[in-house]
Design a protein around this motif. Structure first.
Motif, short mmCIF file in Angstrom:
data_model
loop_
_atom_site.label_atom_id
_atom_site.label_comp_id
_atom_site.label_asym_id
_atom_site.label_seq_id
_atom_site.Cartn_x
_atom_site.Cartn_y
_atom_site.Cartn_z
N PRO B 28 0.83 -1.22 0.00
CA PRO B 28 0.00 0.00 0.00
C PRO B 28 0.85 1.25 0.00
N PRO B 29 0.39 2.30 -0.66
CA PRO B 29 1.11 3.58 -0.59
C PRO B 29 1.00 4.16 0.81
N GLN B 30 1.73 5.22 1.05
CA GLN B 30 1.66 5.88 2.35
C GLN B 30 0.23 6.37 2.61
N LEU B 31 -0.24 6.12 3.80
CA LEU B 31 -1.59 6.57 4.16
C LEU B 31 -1.72 8.08 3.97
N ILE B 34 -2.63 9.07 0.50
CA ILE B 34 -4.03 8.81 0.18
C ILE B 34 -4.94 9.88 0.81
N THR B 35 -4.68 10.18 2.09
CA THR B 35 -5.56 11.15 2.75
C THR B 35 -5.37 12.55 2.17
#
Lengths: 164, 222
Positions: B28-31, B34-35
């Motif tokens: 997964p990419p860095q949270l 995404i946020t």
């Protein structure tokens, strides 16, 4: 970090992989799927008050990712693959059976691939898949049955393996 | 569908799952990435909603056809420097009006209630104002041509929140957020000029649209 953000962070961490694999099963290209799933998670975050209460939030992410891909695809002048040699099998699964299965999966109609993806990777039941795809449960069963029938010839039967 | 010479449905689905599970995929990419993308999307969505809603407010204001009644003097403001709107059940003020050290008046709207009370308080503080909520401007008000220079004098503080210039006025408030209050300099308001303030709620923000109008007893109280 607020409760909502913590809740989203937990959801993101637990759901990234199954959602990505479900989308890869449909679109066939991991890199494209990663972009689409990342965009879908960003949209889920932007609408978390709604998505967080969704009965199947992972299915929401997958549907959004696929819709994102569809929009992108339309912008790309609908360059759909026309023959087997245009079909991209996702990555290297490691053996002949798996490679054959994935290639066969990509040759299925899109709706059958979606049903397989939601059933296998999100573990959704027929009724929930029907609601997510906005089609009748009977139609889901037909898609699933046809997809399984098409893929079955590539899967060795366990009883035969034992006999051999 | 099952048989001794055929894989079962479950076997097929398991094989598909197993095959795809072995495909190497990126983690997964860095949270935060995404946020941040999600927040940018929220801002775009909010901005488009704000523009559409305020366009409706401006259109409604532009439809006012009442004859202007310029002239007249403003009543002197009282000494009172602080007033609040009615107390809500939760104990929070719907709005506050605060006179600042330099004479400026700060308006903070946290809830769309009691526009008449806010209007009375502003008028008592020397601001000839018509205040409405929910985008329903006073039909007795007649808009003056948009004058960005005069607007900047009357509203000397540029809010840190959403600011949109629209025909006839400017959005000046994101109620309740730091730096998002509406600040008015009453001494900068020329004779015959009044303020038409329309507050509305977009998502969780409360925005104010300020336009200059002809002062009149029916519109601004004098």
């Amino acid at each position: 970090m607020s409760n909502e953000q913590t809740e989203f962070a937990d959801f993101f961490e637990a759901s990234w992989d199954p959602c990505l694999r479900a989308v890869v099963a449909v679109v066939g290209t991991p890199q494209l799927a990663e972009d689409q799933v990342a965009e879908a998670f960003a949209r889920a975050f932007a609408s978390w008050r709604k998505v967080g209460r969704h009965p199947a939030p992972r299915a929401w992410v997958v549907r959004t990712a696929l819709n994102t891909g569809a929009s992108w695809w339309h912008r790309r002048n609908r360059e759909l693959p026309l023959a087997d040699h245009d079909v991209t099998a996702p990555g290297d699964p490691g053996d002949g059976v798996s490679a054959g299965l994935l290639a066969a999966l990509q040759r299925l109609p899109a709706r059958q691939r979606e049903v397989i993806a939601l059933r296998v990777f999100l573990d959704l039941d027929i009724e929930t898949i029907a609601r997510q795809l906005d089609i009748a449960p009977a139609t889901v069963r037909v898609h699933l049955s046809r997809a399984v029938a098409a893929l079955r010839q590539l899967v060795p039967a366990k009883t035969m393996e034992v006999d051999q | 569908m099952n048989g001794n010479d055929q894989a079962s449905d479950t076997d097929v689905l398991c094989a598909v799952s197993d095959s795809l599970s072995r495909v190497p995929l990126a983690g997964p990419p860095q949270l935060e990435a995404i946020t941040a993308r999600g927040r940018a999307r929220q801002r775009r969505r909010r901005a488009s909603g704000v523009t559409a809603a305020l366009a409706a407010v401006v259109a409604a204001a532009a439809a006012v056809t009442v004859t202007a009644q310029p002239g007249g003097s403003r009543p002197a403001g009282p000494e009172a420097g602080f007033a609040t709107g009615p107390v809500a059940a939760a104990g929070l003020a719907a709005w506050t009006v605060t006179r600042q050290a330099g004479g400026d008046i700060k308006v903070t709207v946290s809830e769309l209630r009691d526009p008449a009370g806010l209007q009375s308080t502003l008028r008592a503080d020397g601001v000839p104002a018509s205040v409405t909520f929910l985008g329903q401007p006073n039909p007795a008000c007649s808009a003056l041509p948009f004058d960005p220079g005069l607007q900047a004098k009357i509203f000397p503080v540029r809010p840190s929140g959403v600011v949109r210039h629209l025909p006839g006025g400017v959005v000046l408030s994101t109620g309740g957020k730091p730096g998002g209050d509406m600040v008015i300099d009453p001494s900068a308001i020329p004779g015959g000029v009044g303020l038409q303030l329309a507050f509305l709620s977009i998502n969780s923000d409360i925005l104010g649209h300020a336009a200059l109008v002809h002062a009149s007893p029916q519109c601004t109280g004098n």
